[in-house]
Design an enzyme around this catalytic site. Structure first.
Site, PDB file in Angstrom:
ATOM      1  N   ASP A 126       0.834  -1.199   0.000  1.00 14.96           N
ATOM      2  CA  ASP A 126       0.000   0.000   0.000  1.00 14.96           C
ATOM      3  C   ASP A 126       0.881   1.266   0.000  1.00 14.96           C
ATOM      4  O   ASP A 126       2.111   1.189   0.056  1.00 14.96           O
ATOM      5  CB  ASP A 126      -0.910  -0.058   1.235  1.00 14.96           C
ATOM      6  CG  ASP A 126      -2.277   0.551   0.985  1.00 14.96           C
ATOM      7  OD1 ASP A 126      -2.421   1.349   0.057  1.00 14.96           O
ATOM      8  OD2 ASP A 126      -3.208   0.219   1.765  1.00 14.96           O
TER       9      ASP A 126
ATOM     10  N   ASP B  94      -9.768   3.937  -3.701  1.00 12.73           N
ATOM     11  CA  ASP B  94     -10.505   2.745  -3.253  1.00 12.73           C
ATOM     12  C   ASP B  94     -11.910   2.661  -3.837  1.00 12.73           C
ATOM     13  O   ASP B  94     -12.598   3.666  -4.013  1.00 12.73           O
ATOM     14  CB  ASP B  94     -10.621   2.751  -1.726  1.00 12.73           C
ATOM     15  CG  ASP B  94      -9.305   2.378  -1.069  1.00 12.73           C
ATOM     16  OD1 ASP B  94      -8.267   2.337  -1.758  1.00 12.73           O
ATOM     17  OD2 ASP B  94      -9.320   2.124   0.153  1.00 12.73           O
TER      18      ASP B  94
END
Ligand code: GLA
Length: 408
Positions: free
Chosen positions: A151, A210
């Protein structure tokens, strides 16, 4: 003696570049990765028992056999680093440890995925890999990890932000140095155009922020927002040319099973298959509804996603409220998807002989005047006529019809 020494030195010299530049494992992700990930359904609420019963359900539901082999633990598995600096799991949540969990997955024919972050902390504030890349990759290798999602939280702001390419190159080299092949999923949200460089280091790269489980919404989270299926889809056509065997655009993990309506679930899945997207299930598979299982395990849709040409779909025709996407498939075939974006049923018509289906990017062309193709409905497997006559269909709100075209 001297000659032996020269030979040894030459061999070492020849090896040096291989060691210094050894990077992503070749031969992985030749088709988009398929599996399950904890985040979309469970967020931080994860533990060993959940992962184990999910693994069991991946097998008993038939999803493993449909191709979904990776079981990926997202954020919040981490505890602290031990006195050697080696990362350890949160021992209350994962009491048996990660090696045992990896073994549990491998015994069931599944593969083990784990999550980290290029910054010093993950998005949920657990330890990240910055400064520990090689040590972490070595630990993952000891645990039998097969897939690493990395990430991009806590990598600095503005001018002080880490160079994304350099950060992921380091993780990639660390994995290579571990000696265990692992898929590297680059999760930097498309901020630094990872489609331009991700292939050098990883096997998939997020193209957007996202996803969230809605059709057409944006959900604010303070300094970032999550997007529904349509908003994410609309960012994919521009980068389609970068996807291909060994390196895939990742429009984020599936919300199939979590969407408000069955049509939303179907369309989301159909379009991700058209995009040659990684298919990472993000729902509760221990309580999988039969209709959701039927979507995820639809062998014709999965085959479109996994087509060995690996060419992502292009938006072929855009009409008000109606998208028609097309992608060339192996063996001279095509897939065509008709997506009703709107809230009312939509009448759609394709008069094949009046248009050209041409993928300029990939040099593929279907000339319907010179050749007739037969259509198969990818959802049902039923024959659906040929391109000699126009296709006419009523499409339910938010639904997507998919056809494969094969030279007749
Ligand atoms: C980011 C990622 C998500 C998920 C969370 C975990 O938002 O983009 O996919 O991994 O972090 O905290």
């Amino acid at each position: 003696m001297a000659r032996a020494l020269v030979r040894l030195l030459t061999a070492l010299l020849l090896l040096t570049p291989a060691i210094a530049f050894a990077q992503k494992a070749p031969g992985l992700a030749l088709t988009p990765p398929m599996g399950w990930n904890s985040w979309n359904r469970y967020g931080c609420q994860i533990d060993q028992a959940l992962i184990e019963k999910t693994a069991d359900a991946m097998v008993s539901s038939g999803l493993r056999d449909a191709g979904y082999v990776y079981v990926n633990i997202d954020d919040c598995w981490q505890g602290a680093r031990d006195r050697h600096g080696d990362i350890q799991p949160d021992s209350t949540r994962f009491p048996a440890g990660m090696k045992a969990l990896g073994d549990y997955l491998h015994r069931r024919g599944l593969r083990f995925g784990i999550y980290t972050d290029a910054g010093d902390k993950t998005c949920a504030g657990r330890p990240g890999s910055q400064g520990h890349e090689f040590q972490d990759a070595a630990q993952y290798a000891r645990w039998g990890v097969d897939y690493v999602k990395a990430d991009w939280c806590n990598t600095g702001e503005g001018a002080a932000q880490r160079n994304a390419r350099e950060a992921y190159a380091t993780i990639s080299r660390a994995i290579a140095a571990s000696g265990r092949p692992m898929v590297l999923s680059i999760c930097e949200w498309g901020r630094n155009q990872p489609w331009l460089w991700g292939r050098d280091y990883g096997h998939l790269w997020r193209t957007t922020g996202d996803i969230t489980n809605c059709w057409d919404c944006m959900v604010g989270h303070g300094n970032w927002f999550a997007s529904g299926v349509l908003a994410i889809l609309d960012q994919q056509d521009a980068v389609r040319g970068y996807a291909g065997p060994g390196g895939w655009n990742d429009p984020d993990m599936l919300e199939v099973g979590n969407m408000p309506t069955p049509n939303d679930d179907r369309s989301h899945f159909a379009m991700w298959a058209m995009l040659a997207a990684p298919l990472i299930v993000g729902t509760d598979v221990t309580a999988l509804k039969p209709e959701i299982r039927a979507i995820l395990a639809n062998s014709r849709l999965v085959a479109i996603d996994q087509d060995k040409l690996g060419v992502a779909a292009m938006k072929w025709i855009a009409r008000p409220g109606l998208d028609i996407w097309a992608r060339p498939l192996a063996d001279g075939r095509w897939a065509v998807a008709l997506l009703n974006r709107g809230d009312a049923p939509k009448d759609a018509r394709i008069d094949w002989s009046a248009m050209a289906l041409e993928d300029n990017l990939k040099g593929r062309r279907a000339d319907f005047r010179a050749m007739t193709y037969s259509l198969t409905d990818a959802w049902t497997g039923q024959p659906a006529g040929t391109t000699a006559t126009p296709l006419q269909r009523m499409i339910a709100p938010h639904d997507t019809l998919v056809f494969t075209l094969a030279p007749a």
